[in-house]
Design a protein around this motif. Sequence first.
Motif, PDB file in Angstrom:
ATOM      1  N   ARG A 784       0.834  -1.209   0.000  1.00  0.00           N
ATOM      2  CA  ARG A 784       0.000   0.000   0.000  1.00  0.00           C
ATOM      3  C   ARG A 784       0.864   1.253   0.000  1.00  0.00           C
ATOM      4  N   GLU A 785       1.936   1.248   0.789  1.00  0.00           N
ATOM      5  CA  GLU A 785       2.830   2.410   0.791  1.00  0.00           C
ATOM      6  C   GLU A 785       3.497   2.578  -0.565  1.00  0.00           C
ATOM      7  N   ILE A 786       3.863   1.481  -1.182  1.00  0.00           N
ATOM      8  CA  ILE A 786       4.473   1.542  -2.507  1.00  0.00           C
ATOM      9  C   ILE A 786       3.510   2.152  -3.507  1.00  0.00           C
ATOM     10  N   GLN A 787       2.233   1.810  -3.380  1.00  0.00           N
ATOM     11  CA  GLN A 787       1.224   2.391  -4.288  1.00  0.00           C
ATOM     12  C   GLN A 787       1.085   3.897  -4.066  1.00  0.00           C
ATOM     13  N   VAL A 788       1.126   4.309  -2.819  1.00  0.00           N
ATOM     14  CA  VAL A 788       0.944   5.731  -2.507  1.00  0.00           C
ATOM     15  C   VAL A 788       2.149   6.555  -2.946  1.00  0.00           C
ATOM     16  N   THR A 789       3.354   6.027  -2.744  1.00  0.00           N
ATOM     17  CA  THR A 789       4.562   6.813  -2.994  1.00  0.00           C
ATOM     18  C   THR A 789       5.159   6.588  -4.373  1.00  0.00           C
ATOM     19  N   GLY A 790       4.762   5.515  -5.071  1.00  0.00           N
ATOM     20  CA  GLY A 790       5.410   5.168  -6.331  1.00  0.00           C
ATOM     21  C   GLY A 790       4.599   5.538  -7.549  1.00  0.00           C
ATOM     22  N   ALA A 813       0.241 -20.067   1.087  1.00  0.00           N
ATOM     23  CA  ALA A 813      -0.351 -19.814   2.403  1.00  0.00           C
ATOM     24  C   ALA A 813      -0.121 -18.382   2.859  1.00  0.00           C
ATOM     25  N   ASP A 814       1.066 -17.846   2.612  1.00  0.00           N
ATOM     26  CA  ASP A 814       1.361 -16.463   3.015  1.00  0.00           C
ATOM     27  C   ASP A 814       0.431 -15.477   2.297  1.00  0.00           C
ATOM     28  N   ILE A 815       0.212 -15.701   1.016  1.00  0.00           N
ATOM     29  CA  ILE A 815      -0.664 -14.812   0.246  1.00  0.00           C
ATOM     30  C   ILE A 815      -2.091 -14.910   0.763  1.00  0.00           C
ATOM     31  N   GLU A 816      -2.562 -16.134   0.954  1.00  0.00           N
ATOM     32  CA  GLU A 816      -3.935 -16.325   1.424  1.00  0.00           C
ATOM     33  C   GLU A 816      -4.117 -15.773   2.835  1.00  0.00           C
ATOM     34  N   THR A 817      -3.111 -15.938   3.668  1.00  0.00           N
ATOM     35  CA  THR A 817      -3.185 -15.402   5.033  1.00  0.00           C
ATOM     36  C   THR A 817      -3.289 -13.887   5.019  1.00  0.00           C
ATOM     37  N   PHE A 818      -2.494 -13.252   4.155  1.00  0.00           N
ATOM     38  CA  PHE A 818      -2.541 -11.788   4.065  1.00  0.00           C
ATOM     39  C   PHE A 818      -3.919 -11.320   3.603  1.00  0.00           C
ATOM     40  N   LEU A 819      -4.465 -11.955   2.583  1.00  0.00           N
ATOM     41  CA  LEU A 819      -5.770 -11.542   2.061  1.00  0.00           C
ATOM     42  C   LEU A 819      -6.870 -11.817   3.071  1.00  0.00           C
ATOM     43  N   ASP A 820      -6.802 -12.949   3.770  1.00  0.00           N
ATOM     44  CA  ASP A 820      -7.817 -13.265   4.775  1.00  0.00           C
ATOM     45  C   ASP A 820      -7.752 -12.299   5.953  1.00  0.00           C
ATOM     46  N   ALA A 821      -6.546 -11.893   6.299  1.00  0.00           N
ATOM     47  CA  ALA A 821      -6.377 -10.980   7.433  1.00  0.00           C
ATOM     48  C   ALA A 821      -6.763  -9.547   7.090  1.00  0.00           C
ATOM     49  N   ASN A 822      -6.920  -9.272   5.810  1.00  0.00           N
ATOM     50  CA  ASN A 822      -7.260  -7.909   5.365  1.00  0.00           C
ATOM     51  C   ASN A 822      -8.468  -7.957   4.436  1.00  0.00           C
ATOM     52  N   PRO A 823      -9.639  -8.338   4.956  1.00  0.00           N
ATOM     53  CA  PRO A 823     -10.817  -8.497   4.085  1.00  0.00           C
ATOM     54  C   PRO A 823     -11.267  -7.205   3.420  1.00  0.00           C
ATOM     55  N   ASP A 824     -10.945  -6.081   4.030  1.00  0.00           N
ATOM     56  CA  ASP A 824     -11.340  -4.785   3.467  1.00  0.00           C
ATOM     57  C   ASP A 824     -10.172  -4.084   2.783  1.00  0.00           C
ATOM     58  N   TYR A 825      -9.180  -4.869   2.395  1.00  0.00           N
ATOM     59  CA  TYR A 825      -7.984  -4.296   1.764  1.00  0.00           C
ATOM     60  C   TYR A 825      -8.373  -3.559   0.485  1.00  0.00           C
ATOM     61  N   TYR A 826      -7.625  -2.522   0.207  1.00  0.00           N
ATOM     62  CA  TYR A 826      -7.841  -1.688  -0.973  1.00  0.00           C
ATOM     63  C   TYR A 826      -8.113  -2.552  -2.213  1.00  0.00           C
ATOM     64  N   ARG A 830      -5.788  -5.443  -4.091  1.00  0.00           N
ATOM     65  CA  ARG A 830      -6.176  -6.848  -3.903  1.00  0.00           C
ATOM     66  C   ARG A 830      -6.198  -7.560  -5.259  1.00  0.00           C
ATOM     67  N   MET A 831      -6.755  -6.896  -6.254  1.00  0.00           N
ATOM     68  CA  MET A 831      -6.749  -7.467  -7.603  1.00  0.00           C
ATOM     69  C   MET A 831      -5.332  -7.676  -8.109  1.00  0.00           C
ATOM     70  N   LYS A 832      -4.454  -6.699  -7.866  1.00  0.00           N
ATOM     71  CA  LYS A 832      -3.068  -6.826  -8.326  1.00  0.00           C
ATOM     72  C   LYS A 832      -2.369  -8.009  -7.652  1.00  0.00           C
ATOM     73  N   ILE A 833      -2.659  -8.210  -6.357  1.00  0.00           N
ATOM     74  CA  ILE A 833      -2.066  -9.354  -5.651  1.00  0.00           C
ATOM     75  C   ILE A 833      -2.540 -10.659  -6.282  1.00  0.00           C
ATOM     76  N   LEU A 834      -3.832 -10.764  -6.528  1.00  0.00           N
ATOM     77  CA  LEU A 834      -4.375 -11.994  -7.111  1.00  0.00           C
ATOM     78  C   LEU A 834      -3.847 -12.230  -8.519  1.00  0.00           C
ATOM     79  N   GLN A 835      -3.635 -11.173  -9.271  1.00  0.00           N
ATOM     80  CA  GLN A 835      -3.066 -11.318 -10.608  1.00  0.00           C
ATOM     81  C   GLN A 835      -1.636 -11.838 -10.540  1.00  0.00           C
TER      82      GLN A 835
END
Length: 848
Positions: A784-790, A813-826, A830-835
């Motif tokens: 998220r910080e990379i998106q804001v500053t880059g 598992a790390d990817i799924e854990t991050f997405l599950d822990a952040n259900p309201d993520y930007y 979120r789409m970019k992560i899944l891609q």
Amino acid sequence: MPLERLLQHITPLFIAIGLASCAHAPAPVTPGVSLELAQQRRAQLDDVHYALFLSLPADPEAPIPGRMAISFTLANGGQPLQLDFREDPALIGGVTVNGALSSWRFEAEHLVIPQAELKRGNNTVEVTFNAGSSSLNRNPDYLYTLFVPDRARTAFPLFDQPDIKATWDLTLELPRDWRAISAGPLLEERVEGERKTLRFDTSDLLSSYLFSFVAGRFEAETREVGGRQMTLLYREPDAEKFARNIDEIFRLHGQALAWLEDYTGIDFPFQKLDFAAIPAFQYGGMEHVGAIQYNAGALFLEEAPSDGQLLDRANLIAHEVAHMWFGDLVTMRWFDDVWTKEVFANFMAAKIVNPAFPQVDHELNFLVSHYPSAYSVDRSAGANPIRQPLANLNDAGQMYGSIIYHKAPIMMRQLELLLGEEAFHQGMRNYLRTYAYGNADWPALIAILDELTDYDLAAWSGVWVNTPGRPEFRLAGNSTAPQLEQIDPAGEGRLWPQRFSLLTLGAQGQEEFSLLTEDALTPLPEGLAATGGFQLFSADGRGYGLFPAQLAMLERWQELDAVARGTLLINLYENLVDARGPAPGEYLDRLSGLLEEEDNQLLLELMLGQIQRIYWTMLPAAQRDARAAALEETVWENFSARDSASQRKLLFGAYAQLALTPAALQRVHAVWSGEFDPGALPLSETDRIALAQQLAIKLPGQAAEILATQLENTRNPDQQRRLRYLLPSLSADPGERDAFFAALADERMRRTESWVTEAVANLHHPLRREHSVRYIPASLALLREIQVTGDIFFPSAWLQATLANHNSAQVVADIETFLDANPDYYPQLRMKILQAADPVFRANRLLH
């Protein structure tokens, strides 16, 4: 006074009172540029002009003093005015409004001018400030602005939205030995001691993201091409490389310019066409009016460039010049339609380069350039539609991606097939004339094209443009009435109407049929089963979707034309990653066996790319190691057997990427060091740096010596800076790599984004997967910080560099854990992560 005349006087008064009383409440002051604010300002403002002065120091860390005078016509002064400024308000010095000191306030990234200080009609706001640096791309000896999509507001206060077009007067004070280009022609140069002042003439009407300047220690080359003077700023120190490329760079600009003037029926719409070649530029190019910016490496090619590299350069130049009409002359109203400017530029570029490369199969080039990249997103759980909703411009950067640059041109080609080339051409001309120097949206173009056809373009566009994903096709029916079934994998019953061909190969030869798939079931030729052979769907490279594919068809390779070969490779690979077969190891073996049969360089690049992807991520380590020596020898033999210098370079590059055995690594090392000359293999400084990185990773015991030697032998100062930055990512010491990764949390370490992604890819090399898996959670947390500053492509590039070489259950598992822990993520990220994660998920499934 007669009643009629009385009413003539009273009616306008009551209308004005009514308008004032019904005026919308002021848009809330919120971070970014909201759609509500943009629409309100567009209705209120006109005749906007910016007079900008900046004093550029030689020291890239020193402040940049500036002042801005913003003049505009205000339709109604009944509410405060918001100027966009996403920076520390302490950078603002003084503000005057219409000649008087302002009681402005700063709130949520906006400089807010009280309504009492404004008036209906002409207004001027003057601001003194120190410029924000995040979008000024400051380097030793040079800087350049990059304001797309909403980053002009990170440098100075303004109205940062695409549908408020303005003229600009720019004055730069800078070191005496610096040069500069900007949107307007240079009007005056005044030297005073070690400083000089450049004053540029008033620009044409520009959206804020299209204004730019480049300044620094650059050399300049000016040519007259087709009666028009053009200037290139560059820093290329290699005189031979410069001489090899410079004529072609100018010729390609002139060719694109002439073609577009003819196609559009509109003369070049701006005052000048200058450009700059910038080391480590974030993109291939950016279409700033009067000051196009290019990645220097994309223009100045190394010796013996491949067909693909030559085509890429020609396409890039044509793309940026096409933007002068499609994007700069006519600009989207809002960044939800940013894709329109990109698809037009890509689509026109494909048309432009054809005359320059008569020896190239342009249908094949279109196929390999667009389809794999579009499929890589559309097959993922993060697939996005071509046209996406956008509530705030601070999210606009994430509109960009493979769907815009690769699926949209495929869609446009289908649209042209539907309309016919002549009607499509006329529609483009009507669109440009109607909206010249203004703004338009996609529905406006569809309305123009709808007048030229009986087809329901709005419904067609509703699926192709407004929804994500791709269709799947399967054989249906029976032997006497075969059919092709089109399936919506999302289960929504959508249909993608499209035209493509079906090629059949049987004992008696081949036959090609044209198909139009408008319904869920499309009848196939009655005698299809009687051919007793193979079927290749989309043999002409025009269909879009997941098609049936037969691995055994590779046995008929020599009977296929180049486009059909490319389609077969793409269809087989898409079936492989979708777990429909073929098996990765079997397909890899068949591909390596085909290398010696193929002379087309575009197909060689496609094959080698698939080989490397399968080799490193889709095979268990034991299978990979078992194949290593044989695959290395196959690639080396193909390299040795080629006469073409560009093909030899392509194959040697693949050999170095694949090399694993001691014998292969020793051979690569000998070529890199100059101990062994295999003949007809021109290696540039850039090539040797790439080889040094491969060797440092694969020969950790020799890494320090290899990198020290390469640094000593690197002459280009910009390349020296790059290599020094990369050194920690190449270290054999895991602790040093860990420290480097941790340092990336500091925004200052991420200034040169292409260096960052190159370094991150080094950290995550396939041979380092077991160690680098520890970086995944922190990398996702930093996104998220990379998106804001880059810049706009940095989040995707960061994710690709981080995830592309992984295939383990731990990373899944790390990817799924991050997405599950952040259900309201930007949502956009979120789409970019899944891609980016889709290849990881698929590779892991194939391994298990």
